[in-house]
Design a protein around this motif. Structure first.
Motif, PDB file in Angstrom:
ATOM      1  N   PRO A   1      24.398  38.746 -56.297  1.00 22.70           N
ATOM      2  CA  PRO A   1      23.938  40.074 -55.901  1.00 22.70           C
ATOM      3  C   PRO A   1      25.085  41.063 -55.749  1.00 22.70           C
ATOM      4  O   PRO A   1      26.096  40.766 -55.122  1.00 22.70           O
ATOM      5  CB  PRO A   1      23.247  39.823 -54.562  1.00 22.70           C
ATOM      6  CG  PRO A   1      23.833  38.551 -54.053  1.00 22.70           C
ATOM      7  CD  PRO A   1      24.272  37.754 -55.235  1.00 22.70           C
ATOM      8  N   LEU A   2      24.918  42.211 -56.355  1.00 22.18           N
ATOM      9  CA  LEU A   2      25.873  43.309 -56.169  1.00 22.18           C
ATOM     10  C   LEU A   2      25.149  44.399 -55.393  1.00 22.18           C
ATOM     11  O   LEU A   2      24.617  45.337 -55.955  1.00 22.18           O
ATOM     12  CB  LEU A   2      26.380  43.830 -57.517  1.00 22.18           C
ATOM     13  CG  LEU A   2      27.321  42.915 -58.257  1.00 22.18           C
ATOM     14  CD1 LEU A   2      27.755  43.529 -59.580  1.00 22.18           C
ATOM     15  CD2 LEU A   2      28.539  42.579 -57.412  1.00 22.18           C
TER      16      LEU A   2
ATOM     17  N   TYR B   1      34.798  39.404 -57.990  1.00 18.85           N
ATOM     18  CA  TYR B   1      35.237  38.548 -59.085  1.00 18.85           C
ATOM     19  C   TYR B   1      34.176  38.496 -60.184  1.00 18.85           C
ATOM     20  O   TYR B   1      33.001  38.747 -59.937  1.00 18.85           O
ATOM     21  CB  TYR B   1      35.461  37.106 -58.608  1.00 18.85           C
ATOM     22  CG  TYR B   1      36.459  36.938 -57.482  1.00 18.85           C
ATOM     23  CD1 TYR B   1      37.387  37.912 -57.158  1.00 18.85           C
ATOM     24  CD2 TYR B   1      36.465  35.780 -56.743  1.00 18.85           C
ATOM     25  CE1 TYR B   1      38.292  37.730 -56.126  1.00 18.85           C
ATOM     26  CE2 TYR B   1      37.364  35.582 -55.699  1.00 18.85           C
ATOM     27  CZ  TYR B   1      38.264  36.562 -55.403  1.00 18.85           C
ATOM     28  OH  TYR B   1      39.150  36.378 -54.381  1.00 18.85           O
ATOM     29  N   PHE B   2      34.607  38.116 -61.342  1.00 22.40           N
ATOM     30  CA  PHE B   2      33.747  37.801 -62.490  1.00 22.40           C
ATOM     31  C   PHE B   2      33.071  39.005 -63.134  1.00 22.40           C
ATOM     32  O   PHE B   2      32.150  38.832 -63.926  1.00 22.40           O
ATOM     33  CB  PHE B   2      32.662  36.767 -62.124  1.00 22.40           C
ATOM     34  CG  PHE B   2      33.139  35.584 -61.345  1.00 22.40           C
ATOM     35  CD1 PHE B   2      34.263  34.878 -61.738  1.00 22.40           C
ATOM     36  CD2 PHE B   2      32.451  35.166 -60.225  1.00 22.40           C
ATOM     37  CE1 PHE B   2      34.696  33.777 -61.011  1.00 22.40           C
ATOM     38  CE2 PHE B   2      32.871  34.065 -59.499  1.00 22.40           C
ATOM     39  CZ  PHE B   2      33.995  33.370 -59.899  1.00 22.40           C
ATOM     40  N   LEU B   3      33.477  40.230 -62.820  1.00 21.49           N
ATOM     41  CA  LEU B   3      32.796  41.395 -63.380  1.00 21.49           C
ATOM     42  C   LEU B   3      32.761  41.375 -64.899  1.00 21.49           C
ATOM     43  O   LEU B   3      31.763  41.766 -65.500  1.00 21.49           O
ATOM     44  CB  LEU B   3      33.459  42.690 -62.906  1.00 21.49           C
ATOM     45  CG  LEU B   3      33.047  43.188 -61.534  1.00 21.49           C
ATOM     46  CD1 LEU B   3      33.742  44.503 -61.221  1.00 21.49           C
ATOM     47  CD2 LEU B   3      31.547  43.324 -61.411  1.00 21.49           C
ATOM     48  N   LYS B   4      33.827  40.929 -65.505  1.00 25.58           N
ATOM     49  CA  LYS B   4      33.912  40.906 -66.967  1.00 25.58           C
ATOM     50  C   LYS B   4      32.775  40.088 -67.581  1.00 25.58           C
ATOM     51  O   LYS B   4      32.290  40.407 -68.657  1.00 25.58           O
ATOM     52  CB  LYS B   4      35.274  40.334 -67.377  1.00 25.58           C
ATOM     53  CG  LYS B   4      35.494  40.221 -68.861  1.00 25.58           C
ATOM     54  CD  LYS B   4      36.896  39.682 -69.146  1.00 25.58           C
ATOM     55  CE  LYS B   4      37.122  39.425 -70.613  1.00 25.58           C
ATOM     56  NZ  LYS B   4      38.457  38.850 -70.860  1.00 25.58           N
ATOM     57  N   TYR B   5      32.336  39.047 -66.892  1.00 28.43           N
ATOM     58  CA  TYR B   5      31.342  38.128 -67.434  1.00 28.43           C
ATOM     59  C   TYR B   5      30.006  38.152 -66.697  1.00 28.43           C
ATOM     60  O   TYR B   5      29.059  37.492 -67.119  1.00 28.43           O
ATOM     61  CB  TYR B   5      31.878  36.692 -67.362  1.00 28.43           C
ATOM     62  CG  TYR B   5      33.193  36.493 -68.065  1.00 28.43           C
ATOM     63  CD1 TYR B   5      33.252  36.387 -69.444  1.00 28.43           C
ATOM     64  CD2 TYR B   5      34.377  36.414 -67.337  1.00 28.43           C
ATOM     65  CE1 TYR B   5      34.453  36.200 -70.094  1.00 28.43           C
ATOM     66  CE2 TYR B   5      35.592  36.222 -67.986  1.00 28.43           C
ATOM     67  CZ  TYR B   5      35.627  36.116 -69.354  1.00 28.43           C
ATOM     68  OH  TYR B   5      36.823  35.929 -69.999  1.00 28.43           O
TER      69      TYR B   5
ATOM     70  N   GLU C   1      27.266  39.946 -66.175  1.00 25.57           N
ATOM     71  CA  GLU C   1      25.967  40.215 -66.803  1.00 25.57           C
ATOM     72  C   GLU C   1      25.579  39.115 -67.789  1.00 25.57           C
ATOM     73  O   GLU C   1      24.399  38.811 -67.931  1.00 25.57           O
ATOM     74  CB  GLU C   1      25.984  41.570 -67.510  1.00 25.57           C
ATOM     75  CG  GLU C   1      26.154  42.749 -66.585  1.00 25.57           C
ATOM     76  CD  GLU C   1      24.990  42.951 -65.619  1.00 25.57           C
ATOM     77  OE1 GLU C   1      23.852  42.528 -65.917  1.00 25.57           O
ATOM     78  OE2 GLU C   1      25.228  43.526 -64.540  1.00 25.57           O
ATOM     79  N   ASP C   2      26.568  38.536 -68.467  1.00 26.80           N
ATOM     80  CA  ASP C   2      26.278  37.472 -69.432  1.00 26.80           C
ATOM     81  C   ASP C   2      26.014  36.136 -68.748  1.00 26.80           C
ATOM     82  O   ASP C   2      25.217  35.334 -69.234  1.00 26.80           O
ATOM     83  CB  ASP C   2      27.453  37.292 -70.405  1.00 26.80           C
ATOM     84  CG  ASP C   2      27.647  38.499 -71.305  1.00 26.80           C
ATOM     85  OD1 ASP C   2      26.644  39.177 -71.618  1.00 26.80           O
ATOM     86  OD2 ASP C   2      28.791  38.770 -71.683  1.00 26.80           O
TER      87      ASP C   2
ATOM     88  N   LYS D   1      21.243  31.428 -67.583  1.00 31.19           N
ATOM     89  CA  LYS D   1      22.117  32.080 -68.551  1.00 31.19           C
ATOM     90  C   LYS D   1      23.245  31.119 -68.885  1.00 31.19           C
ATOM     91  O   LYS D   1      23.689  30.354 -68.036  1.00 31.19           O
ATOM     92  CB  LYS D   1      22.674  33.382 -67.978  1.00 31.19           C
ATOM     93  CG  LYS D   1      21.623  34.452 -67.804  1.00 31.19           C
ATOM     94  CD  LYS D   1      22.269  35.766 -67.422  1.00 31.19           C
ATOM     95  CE  LYS D   1      21.256  36.876 -67.426  1.00 31.19           C
ATOM     96  NZ  LYS D   1      21.904  38.193 -67.269  1.00 31.19           N
ATOM     97  N   GLU D   2      23.697  31.171 -70.101  1.00 29.74           N
ATOM     98  CA  GLU D   2      24.792  30.293 -70.506  1.00 29.74           C
ATOM     99  C   GLU D   2      26.121  30.887 -70.060  1.00 29.74           C
ATOM    100  O   GLU D   2      26.385  32.080 -70.240  1.00 29.74           O
ATOM    101  CB  GLU D   2      24.783  30.124 -72.024  1.00 29.74           C
ATOM    102  CG  GLU D   2      25.736  29.073 -72.502  1.00 29.74           C
ATOM    103  CD  GLU D   2      25.566  28.771 -73.970  1.00 29.74           C
ATOM    104  OE1 GLU D   2      26.591  28.595 -74.645  1.00 29.74           O
ATOM    105  OE2 GLU D   2      24.421  28.726 -74.435  1.00 29.74           O
ATOM    106  N   ILE D   3      26.943  30.054 -69.470  1.00 29.56           N
ATOM    107  CA  ILE D   3      28.269  30.499 -69.034  1.00 29.56           C
ATOM    108  C   ILE D   3      29.153  30.633 -70.275  1.00 29.56           C
ATOM    109  O   ILE D   3      29.315  29.670 -71.031  1.00 29.56           O
ATOM    110  CB  ILE D   3      28.898  29.479 -68.056  1.00 29.56           C
ATOM    111  CG1 ILE D   3      28.013  29.284 -66.811  1.00 29.56           C
ATOM    112  CG2 ILE D   3      30.315  29.882 -67.671  1.00 29.56           C
ATOM    113  CD1 ILE D   3      27.877  30.501 -65.936  1.00 29.56           C
ATOM    114  N   PRO D   4      29.716  31.810 -70.517  1.00 30.24           N
ATOM    115  CA  PRO D   4      30.575  31.983 -71.693  1.00 30.24           C
ATOM    116  C   PRO D   4      31.804  31.069 -71.633  1.00 30.24           C
ATOM    117  O   PRO D   4      32.419  30.912 -70.571  1.00 30.24           O
ATOM    118  CB  PRO D   4      31.008  33.452 -71.621  1.00 30.24           C
ATOM    119  CG  PRO D   4      30.021  34.113 -70.710  1.00 30.24           C
ATOM    120  CD  PRO D   4      29.568  33.058 -69.758  1.00 30.24           C
TER     121      PRO D   4
END
Length: 142
Positions: A54-55, A69-73, A75-76, A102-105
Motif C-alpha cells: 500500500p502506498l 523501496y521497490f518503486l522501480k518495480y 507496479e509490475d 504478479k510475477e516478480i521481474p
C-alpha cells in the motif's frame, strides 16, 4: 522507532518484533502478504503469493521518492493501492482462492538479492581476495 518517535518498542501495544516463526514459514501459510519496504515482499511473490504494497498517506504524499523501496518495480511486481478503498478491494480480492499473483521481474531479484547462477559465493570470495591483495600492496608501498 525510538529515534524518530521517541517511543520505546515495548510501549507500542500492537507491535511485536520477533524472528519466530520464520518469515518464509508465515508466507507459506498465507493467502496474501501485505507489506512495505521489506524483501519479504519479493520472497512472497517468488513463492506465488499475491503481494499488496500500500502506498497510502505519508508514504504516498511525503516519502514516496525518499523512503519507499521497490518503486522501480512496484507496479509490475505488486498490487499497489493508493487509496483506502483500493487497499480494501486489494485485500478482498487477494484473499479469495484462486487470486492471481504478479510475477516478480528477474531484474528485481538481481537488484535486491544478487544473481542466482550458483556463482555468488565465488564472486564474493574473489572480491574479498582482491581487496586483501590491494591492501597488502598498499601496506608494502608505505
Amino acid at each position: 522507532v525510538k529515534r524518530v518517535t521517541k517511543v520505546e518498542l515495548e510501549d507500542i501495544g500492537n507491535l511485536r518484533v520477533t524472528d519466530k516463526p520464520k518469515a518464509q514459514d508465515l508466507i507459506e501459510q498465507s493467502s496474501l502478504v501485505i507489506g512495505f519496504n521489506s524483501t519479504v515482499l519479493i520472497e512472497a511473490g517468488l513463492l506465488g503469493r499475491p503481494v499488496v504494497m500500500p502506498l497510502l498517506g505519508e508514504a504516498r504524499d511525503r516519502y514516496l521518492h525518499s523512503n519507499v523501496y521497490f518503486l522501480k518495480y512496484a507496479e509490475d511486481a505488486f498490487i499497489v493501492p493508493r487509496t483506502s478503498e483500493e487497499f480494501l478491494r486489494a485485500i478482498q480480492k487477494g484473499t479469495r482462492s484462486g487470486s492471481t499473483t504478479k510475477e516478480i521481474p528477474s531484474e528485481m531479484v538481481d537488484d535486491y538479492f544478487g544473481f542466482f547462477d550458483g556463482g555468488v559465493s565465488n564472486r564474493v570470495v574473489s572480491e574479498m581476495i582482491g581487496e586483501v591483495r590491494k591492501a597488502q600492496r598498499n601496506y608494502r608501498a608505505t
